[in-house]
Design a protein around this motif. Structure first.
Motif, mmCIF file in Angstrom:
data_model
loop_
_atom_site.group_PDB
_atom_site.id
_atom_site.type_symbol
_atom_site.label_atom_id
_atom_site.label_comp_id
_atom_site.label_asym_id
_atom_site.label_seq_id
_atom_site.Cartn_x
_atom_site.Cartn_y
_atom_site.Cartn_z
ATOM 1 N N HIS A 166 -0.196 -51.808 2.858
ATOM 2 C CA HIS A 166 1.070 -51.158 2.534
ATOM 3 C C HIS A 166 1.988 -52.159 1.832
ATOM 4 C CE1 HIS A 166 -0.302 -48.074 5.404
ATOM 5 N NE2 HIS A 166 0.501 -47.282 4.709
ATOM 6 N N PHE A 167 2.537 -51.724 0.712
ATOM 7 C CA PHE A 167 3.424 -52.578 -0.075
ATOM 8 C C PHE A 167 4.591 -51.740 -0.568
ATOM 9 C CE2 PHE A 167 4.621 -54.393 -4.264
ATOM 10 C CZ PHE A 167 5.004 -55.666 -3.845
ATOM 11 N N ARG A 168 5.796 -52.153 -0.208
ATOM 12 C CA ARG A 168 7.007 -51.424 -0.594
ATOM 13 C C ARG A 168 6.911 -49.948 -0.223
ATOM 14 N NH1 ARG A 168 8.108 -54.094 -6.627
ATOM 15 N NH2 ARG A 168 8.498 -56.228 -5.879
ATOM 16 N N GLY A 169 6.440 -49.723 0.971
ATOM 17 C CA GLY A 169 6.395 -48.370 1.515
ATOM 18 C C GLY A 169 5.239 -47.510 1.054
ATOM 19 N N GLN A 170 4.303 -48.087 0.275
ATOM 20 C CA GLN A 170 3.167 -47.316 -0.216
ATOM 21 C C GLN A 170 1.868 -48.068 0.027
ATOM 22 O OE1 GLN A 170 4.618 -47.021 -4.289
ATOM 23 N NE2 GLN A 170 4.871 -44.817 -4.056
ATOM 24 N N TYR A 171 0.803 -47.314 0.278
ATOM 25 C CA TYR A 171 -0.508 -47.933 0.473
ATOM 26 C C TYR A 171 -1.135 -48.165 -0.894
ATOM 27 C CZ TYR A 171 -5.216 -48.833 2.149
ATOM 28 O OH TYR A 171 -6.432 -49.407 2.413
ATOM 29 N N ARG A 172 -1.521 -49.413 -1.159
ATOM 30 C CA ARG A 172 -2.102 -49.751 -2.449
ATOM 31 C C ARG A 172 -3.410 -50.509 -2.258
ATOM 32 N NH1 ARG A 172 2.958 -51.371 -6.415
ATOM 33 N NH2 ARG A 172 4.403 -49.785 -5.662
ATOM 34 N N GLU A 173 -4.359 -50.211 -3.145
ATOM 35 C CA GLU A 173 -5.647 -50.898 -3.107
ATOM 36 C C GLU A 173 -5.684 -51.975 -4.192
ATOM 37 O OE1 GLU A 173 -8.479 -47.680 -3.492
ATOM 38 O OE2 GLU A 173 -8.752 -47.698 -1.314
ATOM 39 N N PHE A 174 -6.524 -52.982 -3.976
ATOM 40 C CA PHE A 174 -6.620 -54.091 -4.922
ATOM 41 C C PHE A 174 -7.984 -54.753 -4.777
ATOM 42 C CE2 PHE A 174 -4.336 -55.225 -1.064
ATOM 43 C CZ PHE A 174 -5.099 -56.252 -0.553
ATOM 44 N N TYR A 175 -8.371 -55.495 -5.797
ATOM 45 C CA TYR A 175 -9.628 -56.235 -5.769
ATOM 46 C C TYR A 175 -9.440 -57.575 -5.067
ATOM 47 C CZ TYR A 175 -11.730 -53.030 -9.160
ATOM 48 O OH TYR A 175 -12.243 -51.924 -9.785
ATOM 49 N N THR A 176 -10.497 -58.021 -4.404
ATOM 50 C CA THR A 176 -10.527 -59.362 -3.825
ATOM 51 C C THR A 176 -11.880 -59.982 -4.138
ATOM 52 O OG1 THR A 176 -11.515 -58.814 -1.667
ATOM 53 C CG2 THR A 176 -9.126 -58.515 -1.885
ATOM 54 N N VAL A 177 -11.912 -61.307 -4.230
ATOM 55 C CA VAL A 177 -13.166 -62.043 -4.385
ATOM 56 C C VAL A 177 -13.004 -63.375 -3.655
ATOM 57 C CG1 VAL A 177 -12.467 -62.924 -6.666
ATOM 58 C CG2 VAL A 177 -14.920 -62.841 -6.045
ATOM 59 N N PRO A 178 -12.962 -63.337 -2.326
ATOM 60 C CA PRO A 178 -12.676 -64.543 -1.532
ATOM 61 C C PRO A 178 -13.726 -65.631 -1.743
ATOM 62 C CG PRO A 178 -12.545 -62.537 -0.203
ATOM 63 C CD PRO A 178 -13.192 -62.158 -1.492
ATOM 64 N N TRP A 179 -13.261 -66.876 -1.603
ATOM 65 C CA TRP A 179 -14.164 -68.029 -1.691
ATOM 66 C C TRP A 179 -13.752 -69.022 -0.613
ATOM 67 C CZ3 TRP A 179 -18.650 -69.723 -3.060
ATOM 68 C CH2 TRP A 179 -18.893 -71.094 -3.154
ATOM 69 N N GLY A 180 -14.595 -69.175 0.423
ATOM 70 C CA GLY A 180 -14.268 -70.095 1.507
ATOM 71 C C GLY A 180 -12.908 -69.764 2.097
ATOM 72 N N PRO A 181 -12.005 -70.744 2.176
ATOM 73 C CA PRO A 181 -10.686 -70.492 2.749
ATOM 74 C C PRO A 181 -9.709 -69.841 1.770
ATOM 75 C CG PRO A 181 -10.835 -72.785 2.103
ATOM 76 C CD PRO A 181 -12.196 -72.174 1.841
ATOM 77 N N TYR A 182 -10.147 -69.595 0.531
ATOM 78 C CA TYR A 182 -9.242 -69.111 -0.500
ATOM 79 C C TYR A 182 -9.378 -67.593 -0.671
ATOM 80 C CZ TYR A 182 -9.326 -74.084 -1.474
ATOM 81 O OH TYR A 182 -9.268 -75.455 -1.348
ATOM 82 N N TYR A 183 -8.272 -66.906 -0.508
ATOM 83 C CA TYR A 183 -8.235 -65.451 -0.629
ATOM 84 C C TYR A 183 -7.769 -65.106 -2.040
ATOM 85 C CZ TYR A 183 -7.286 -60.583 0.684
ATOM 86 O OH TYR A 183 -7.288 -59.208 0.777
ATOM 87 N N ILE A 184 -8.729 -64.843 -2.909
ATOM 88 C CA ILE A 184 -8.440 -64.536 -4.310
ATOM 89 C C ILE A 184 -8.295 -63.019 -4.420
ATOM 90 C CG2 ILE A 184 -9.210 -64.811 -6.692
ATOM 91 C CD1 ILE A 184 -11.111 -67.032 -5.635
ATOM 92 N N TRP A 185 -7.114 -62.562 -4.822
ATOM 93 C CA TRP A 185 -6.864 -61.126 -4.838
ATOM 94 C C TRP A 185 -5.826 -60.774 -5.908
ATOM 95 C CZ3 TRP A 185 -2.300 -58.430 -3.028
ATOM 96 C CH2 TRP A 185 -1.247 -59.276 -2.648
ATOM 97 N N GLY A 186 -5.459 -59.494 -5.958
ATOM 98 C CA GLY A 186 -4.405 -59.052 -6.855
ATOM 99 C C GLY A 186 -4.748 -59.218 -8.322
ATOM 100 N N ALA A 187 -3.755 -59.632 -9.111
ATOM 101 C CA ALA A 187 -3.931 -59.741 -10.559
ATOM 102 C C ALA A 187 -5.036 -60.727 -10.922
ATOM 103 C CB ALA A 187 -2.615 -60.150 -11.215
ATOM 104 N N THR A 188 -5.113 -61.838 -10.194
ATOM 105 C CA THR A 188 -6.145 -62.840 -10.489
ATOM 106 C C THR A 188 -7.537 -62.244 -10.306
ATOM 107 O OG1 THR A 188 -4.663 -64.625 -9.788
ATOM 108 C CG2 THR A 188 -7.009 -65.135 -9.893
ATOM 109 N N ALA A 189 -7.754 -61.563 -9.196
ATOM 110 C CA ALA A 189 -9.055 -60.944 -8.943
ATOM 111 C C ALA A 189 -9.342 -59.824 -9.936
ATOM 112 C CB ALA A 189 -9.117 -60.419 -7.516
ATOM 113 N N ARG A 190 -8.302 -59.075 -10.321
ATOM 114 C CA ARG A 190 -8.514 -57.972 -11.278
ATOM 115 C C ARG A 190 -8.962 -58.517 -12.630
ATOM 116 N NH1 ARG A 190 -10.678 -54.768 -13.361
ATOM 117 N NH2 ARG A 190 -10.007 -52.749 -14.209
ATOM 118 N N MET A 191 -8.325 -59.587 -13.111
ATOM 119 C CA MET A 191 -8.732 -60.162 -14.388
ATOM 120 C C MET A 191 -10.135 -60.754 -14.300
ATOM 121 S SD MET A 191 -5.205 -61.811 -15.949
ATOM 122 C CE MET A 191 -4.278 -62.137 -14.436
ATOM 123 N N LEU A 192 -10.463 -61.346 -13.165
ATOM 124 C CA LEU A 192 -11.812 -61.885 -12.984
ATOM 125 C C LEU A 192 -12.850 -60.767 -12.922
ATOM 126 C CD1 LEU A 192 -11.196 -64.802 -10.449
ATOM 127 C CD2 LEU A 192 -11.971 -65.002 -12.830
#
Length: 201
Positions: A166-192
């Protein structure tokens, strides 16, 4: 999936030549996409470097003290300043400032389609090859850490997972591509993900 260094950079060059529309933070949430807003131009560097572990992507983790996107994983880059020629110039300048990557140590491979962010930026991803290994120099106050991720991880569509919150009162989906301790998500993951889809064709 190419494994040799020459094949990898050839695949990255081909990825820049594939026709296609731009991406957006709203791709998985079209119902909340705003209209009629003015997007500010920005450029990010997507720098791949040959290491003793193979070809790897350089990413940053933003400082937790920043007002916008604190602690998030991001490409080096930022908005186009008045002194910049274009988005590519902005990406190279920001990479020098943020991680100590000198423009002369960068071979620009090409660009991917632009990405619209929730914060009203039109981001130009600039694929690049780092000519020689260099000492990472995180910009104090802005970059908490500079780290690398294997090419094979960020260019494999199967590594990407769709999550939501939930973000700003709305449920939103997004891409993730985690690596070890690093949570890669949002715009960075979408471009990747755009890159991964193009490389895997």
């Amino acid at each position: 999936m190419p494994t040799g260094t020459a094949d990898i950079f050839a695949a990255l060059a081909r990825a820049c030549e594939v026709a296609g529309d731009g991406s957006s933070d709203f791709d998985l949430n079209p119902k909340v996409r705003p209209t009629g807003r003015t997007l500010r131009p920005a450029g990010v560097l997507v720098p791949f470097m040959e290491t003793d572990r193979g070809v790897e992507l350089i990413l940053t983790q933003r400082s937790s003290a920043l007002k916008h996107h604190p602690g998030q994983v991001a490409f080096p880059g930022g908005k186009v300043d008045p002194g910049d020629v274009d988005e590519v110039d902005a990406a190279l300048r920001e990479a020098h400032e943020e991680i100590g990557l000198a423009p002369g140590n960068v071979e620009v491979i090409g660009t991917l389609p632009t990405h619209e962010t929730i914060t009203a930026f039109r981001v130009q991803p600039v694929l690049a090859r780092v000519r020689e290994p260099f000492a990472f120099r995180p910009e104090p106050g802005e970059v908490a850490e500079v780290f690398t991720v294997p090419y094979a991880h960020v260019t494999d569509p199967a590594r990407f997972v769709t999550e939501g919150r939930h973000f700003r009162g709305q449920y939103r989906e997004f891409y993730t591509v985690p690596w070890g301790p690093y949570y890669i998500w949002g715009a960075t993951a979408r471009m990747l993900r755009v890159l991964a889809d193009r490389v895997s064709r």
